[in-house]
Design a protein around this motif. Structure first.
Motif, mmCIF file in Angstrom:
data_model
loop_
_atom_site.group_PDB
_atom_site.id
_atom_site.type_symbol
_atom_site.label_atom_id
_atom_site.label_comp_id
_atom_site.label_asym_id
_atom_site.label_seq_id
_atom_site.Cartn_x
_atom_site.Cartn_y
_atom_site.Cartn_z
ATOM 1 N N MET A 48 5.562 -0.830 -8.347
ATOM 2 C CA MET A 48 4.461 -1.789 -8.415
ATOM 3 C C MET A 48 4.917 -3.162 -7.917
ATOM 4 N N PRO A 49 4.052 -3.847 -7.188
ATOM 5 C CA PRO A 49 4.385 -5.212 -6.781
ATOM 6 C C PRO A 49 4.517 -6.117 -7.998
ATOM 7 N N ARG A 50 5.329 -7.148 -7.853
ATOM 8 C CA ARG A 50 5.569 -8.074 -8.964
ATOM 9 C C ARG A 50 5.203 -9.486 -8.550
ATOM 10 N N LEU B 15 3.025 6.034 -2.823
ATOM 11 C CA LEU B 15 4.194 6.759 -3.320
ATOM 12 C C LEU B 15 4.137 6.903 -4.838
ATOM 13 N N ALA B 16 3.657 5.864 -5.522
ATOM 14 C CA ALA B 16 3.495 5.963 -6.978
ATOM 15 C C ALA B 16 2.471 7.026 -7.329
ATOM 16 N N TYR C 100 1.966 -5.263 -11.525
ATOM 17 C CA TYR C 100 0.547 -4.928 -11.601
ATOM 18 C C TYR C 100 0.211 -3.839 -10.596
ATOM 19 N N ASP C 101 -0.878 -3.156 -10.880
ATOM 20 C CA ASP C 101 -1.407 -2.132 -9.986
ATOM 21 C C ASP C 101 -2.588 -2.744 -9.247
ATOM 22 N N PRO C 102 -2.461 -3.002 -7.944
ATOM 23 C CA PRO C 102 -3.550 -3.686 -7.236
ATOM 24 C C PRO C 102 -4.845 -2.892 -7.184
ATOM 25 N N ARG C 103 -4.808 -1.606 -7.518
ATOM 26 C CA ARG C 103 -6.042 -0.820 -7.512
ATOM 27 C C ARG C 103 -6.925 -1.143 -8.701
ATOM 28 N N ASP C 104 -6.327 -1.569 -9.807
ATOM 29 C CA ASP C 104 -7.091 -1.878 -11.020
ATOM 30 C C ASP C 104 -6.369 -2.996 -11.752
ATOM 31 N N MET C 105 -6.929 -4.190 -11.712
ATOM 32 C CA MET C 105 -6.280 -5.357 -12.299
ATOM 33 C C MET C 105 -6.568 -5.506 -13.786
ATOM 34 N N SER C 106 -7.194 -4.492 -14.397
ATOM 35 C CA SER C 106 -7.499 -4.570 -15.826
ATOM 36 C C SER C 106 -6.232 -4.661 -16.656
ATOM 37 N N GLY D 282 0.816 -1.213 0.000
ATOM 38 C CA GLY D 282 0.000 0.000 0.000
ATOM 39 C C GLY D 282 0.841 1.250 0.000
ATOM 40 N N ALA D 283 1.947 1.231 0.759
ATOM 41 C CA ALA D 283 2.829 2.399 0.812
ATOM 42 C C ALA D 283 3.423 2.694 -0.559
#
Length: 718
Positions: free
Chosen positions: A516-518, A342-343, A561-567, A337-338
């Motif tokens: 972004m998490p991988r 930051l992104a 990926y961006d966990p806010r929008d998995m599209s 989340g942090a």
């Protein structure tokens, strides 16, 4: 106007040349800037007036570029040798490049270079080359990585041969090469004599090593053991010993070993002052923190699913109290989340708000930069490699110690403000009496989805940034003199105009890529599968990944990926650090525009549903088996009763064709279509017999020729 302000690391293009320049430094009064030519390998910093640069922007001779092709990424292909080379170069120039703006003056730079020459034994052109690379490639430590395409024998460390490696000494003897055996002795000596609570000097540790491991003979004089050491050319030098120590052990490791972790945390960690000190202008220091929202949310897939309370991450500028970044999710607090918050600090806020249907102008939320220093709790970065931020963006990360919670009071005060502002308007809000007996269960009142709650928080942030009066803000003399109201946006804009120089610009995609998490995904014939979602990308289609997976089997790839929008996800090439956008395939379209938490929640609910009906399904299957067995048993019993035991096996088998033909004929008569109307007519019809008297009897038989001629003759005679 935003385009008339300049930020560190921005790329400026002179359209009349055309040449590219990087902004290296801007003074606090926003008057002078140092820039460097990016097309000249031997370029040095140039001093320019901000007013001149603004004039060239207005006239169109100078434009800003968003992309930065000169930033160097630390990728897996770089070997430990290249990393060591980078660290060695950084050690040589670290002191001088941090002395801004003095290092940009030729006479001061010359003094620094001469000092480094004597201390490290490197040439003047080499140091200049390090400086040029550092400045041209984004002022990060990774800028000093060697050009990979020019490197030979990649991944292989030079073996210690008979010839002495390195710069030949001016006055001393040749010395020895440091092989694996020597390195082992170095490590043993350092950990035994230097990295201890006794706090011995490094030179003392070196002498103890020589005494213990490089003794040629031992004798006793007056009952005292004396050691005769090896000849000079057989002993490594103190310079070699010091080099390998600096290479093997980081400063924190050394300090912790020598002084203890408690004393290190107290006196030697990065944070030495409170977050409100050493803050001169916008971007000097950002603070990041997270809190759990006091409201329950529901899933956007099904309003009957209560998904719990959200976690709110905020990033704030200490100088202006401006909210510069936000992220709202369901997992945390955690580094994931942090990193998303930051992104968000480097995102174009106009585009960000548009994702939630909120229209703003650039000037309403003009924050899309990284700071000089980032302060966070240790929990926020637990499990995240902070070196990625330091190496890629030269971002100083400070961890607030547990006993100094006041260091992040700026963000925590804002959380209290948010809770008070939104409480009266949110159904599902958790009140203080939530756990008391007889209290209302506020979870049942939840009506907001995660997206809707995020939209509310964004609107509240916009109102806070633009309208909130900071009653407790202490204005300094300059702010009082310019009559600047203590409102976050006004303080931010004043800081940009008058005390700039701390904010750093990096391309949004570059920052996102590293934050972004991988995840390791699997390439299958159905698509790139990650967390139950199937993706595809242009490269996969072009290179026939899915057809190959169908023939040769699946393989693993790395996905960001961006966990806010998995599209959308991003395929990462670990060798070249290139990336390609991945889009959802049709079977996964139901997850479009859903967050990772929502996708996981939906998958979990489906698994629970499958488990809930699994017992019923099992019962039905068992019942089906019993019914089939009953039918088979009755058929076997009937056959046994009607079986003609006189027939031989040959007779039973030989008549198959005839029996089949007869059976087909019977089936035809049984299966022939008969309409219901016809059947009813047949039931209603009655067969009446004709009267048998002669009067009504008629003969309709056909006469023969002789009879026909006879009748014809009779008619003529009449």
């Amino acid at each position: 106007m935003g385009y008339l302000n300049f930020f560190i690391n921005e790329i400026l293009q002179d359209v009349t040349q055309p040449n590219l320049f990087r902004v290296l430094w801007i003074d606090d009064n926003n008057t002078i800037a140092y820039i460097i030519d990016l097309n000249d390998d031997k370029a040095l910093p140039i001093k320019r007036m901000i007013s001149e640069l603004r004039e060239e922007i207005v006239t169109g001779n100078l434009i800003k570029l968003k992309d930065d092709p000169f930033v160097v990424h630390a990728i897996e292909e770089y070997t430990q040798k290249h990393i060591n080379s980078r660290d060695q170069a950084w050690q040589i120039i670290k002191e001088m490049v941090l002395d801004e703006p003095d290092i940009y003056e030729k006479h001061i730079r010359t003094v620094y270079i001469k000092k480094a020459k004597e201390a490290y034994g490197v040439s003047y052109p080499t140091i200049r080359k390090y400086l040029c690379k550092y400045w041209q490639r984004g002022k990060t430590i990774n800028a000093l990585l060697p050009d990979y395409q020019n490197s030979g024998a990649r991944g292989k460390e030079r073996a210690a041969g008979t010839k002495k490696r390195g710069r030949p000494p001016k006055y001393a003897v040749t010395g020895v090469n440091v092989d694996e055996k020597t390195k082992k002795l170095f490590r043993v000596a350092l950990e035994k004599y230097y990295l201890t609570s006794k706090e011995n000097k490094l030179t003392d540790a070196y002498k103890m090593m020589v005494k213990e491991f490089y003794a040629k003979d031992i004798y006793y004089e007056n009952s005292i053991e004396k050691v005769i050491i090896q000849d000079e050319e057989k002993i490594p030098s103190i310079r070699q010993f010091r080099y390998w120590y600096e290479k093997e052990y980081t400063a924190p490791e050394s300090l912790i070993a020598r002084k203890g972790r408690k004393k290190y945390n107290k006196d030697h960690r990065a944070v030495l002052n409170s977050s409100l000190s050493e803050v001169f202008g916008s971007g000097s220091r950002y603070q990041i923190d997270a809190t759990v929202g006091d409201v329950y949310l529901i899933s956007k897939h099904n309003p009957n699913w209560i998904i719990g309370r959200p976690v709110i991450y905020l990033v704030m500028d200490v100088f202006s109290r401006m909210v510069v970044g936000v992220y709202i999710g369901l997992e945390g607090p955690s580094w994931l989340g942090a990193m998303m918050a930051l992104a968000n600090t480097v995102m174009d806020k106009q585009e960000f708000c548009a994702q939630y249907g909120i229209e703003i102008s650039k000037d309403d939320w003009p924050c899309e930069h990284l700071p000089e220093i980032l302060l966070a709790d240790r929990g926020e970065f637990e499990g995240f490699n902070v070196d990625r931020l330091i190496e890629e963006f030269n971002l100083h990360v400070e961890n607030a110690a547990p006993y100094r919670a006041d260091w992040k009071g700026v963000v925590e005060k804002h959380f209290d403000l948010i809770q008070k502002k939104v409480k009266p308007m949110l159904p599902g809000y958790v009140d203080k009496d939530f756990q008391e007996r007889g209290a209302r269960d506020y979870r049942l009142d939840a009506v907001l989805t995660l997206d809707e709650f995020t939209k509310i928080i964004i609107k509240q942030i916009l109102h806070y940034n633009q309208k909130h009066y900071l009653k407790d803000y202490v204005r300094d003399e300059d702010l009082v003199y310019d009559d600047v109201m203590p409102v976050p946006l006004k303080l931010w804009n004043w800081g940009i105009e008058n005390r700039t120089g701390k904010l750093k610009y990096f391309p949004e995609d570059l920052v996102k890529l590293h934050l972004m998490p991988r995840e390791i995904a699997t390439v299958t014939y159905k698509g790139i599968r990650m967390k139950g979602i199937y993706y595809s990308c242009d490269r996969a289609v072009k290179e026939s990944w899915f057809e190959t997976a169908r023939q040769k089997g699946s393989w693993k790839v790395e996905i960001a990926y961006d966990p806010r929008d998995m599209s959308i996800a991003y395929w990462i090439d670990s060798h070249s650090n290139e990336y390609d956008k991945c889009y959802m395939l049709e079977p996964s379209k139901r997850y479009e525009h859903s967050s990772l938490e929502e996708v996981m929640y939906l998958l979990q609910k489906e698994k629970q549903l499958a488990l809930s009906v699994s017992h019923q399904q099992l019962q039905k299957e068992v019942d089906y088996i019993a019914e089939v067995e009953s039918i088979v048993a009755n058929a076997s019993k009937r056959k046994e009763q009607l079986k003609d035991r006189r027939l031989s096996k040959a007779e039973k088998v030989g008549g198959i064709k005839d029996h089949r033909r007869n059976e087909k004929q019977n089936l035809k008569s049984e299966e022939a279509f008969q309409l219901e109307k016809d059947n009813e007519q047949k039931k209603e019809a009655q067969v009446l017999p004709f009267q048998s008297n002669k009067e009504n009897k008629q003969d309709f038989s056909r006469p023969n020729v002789r009879e026909f001629l006879k009748r014809r003759k009779e008619k003529k005679d009449e």
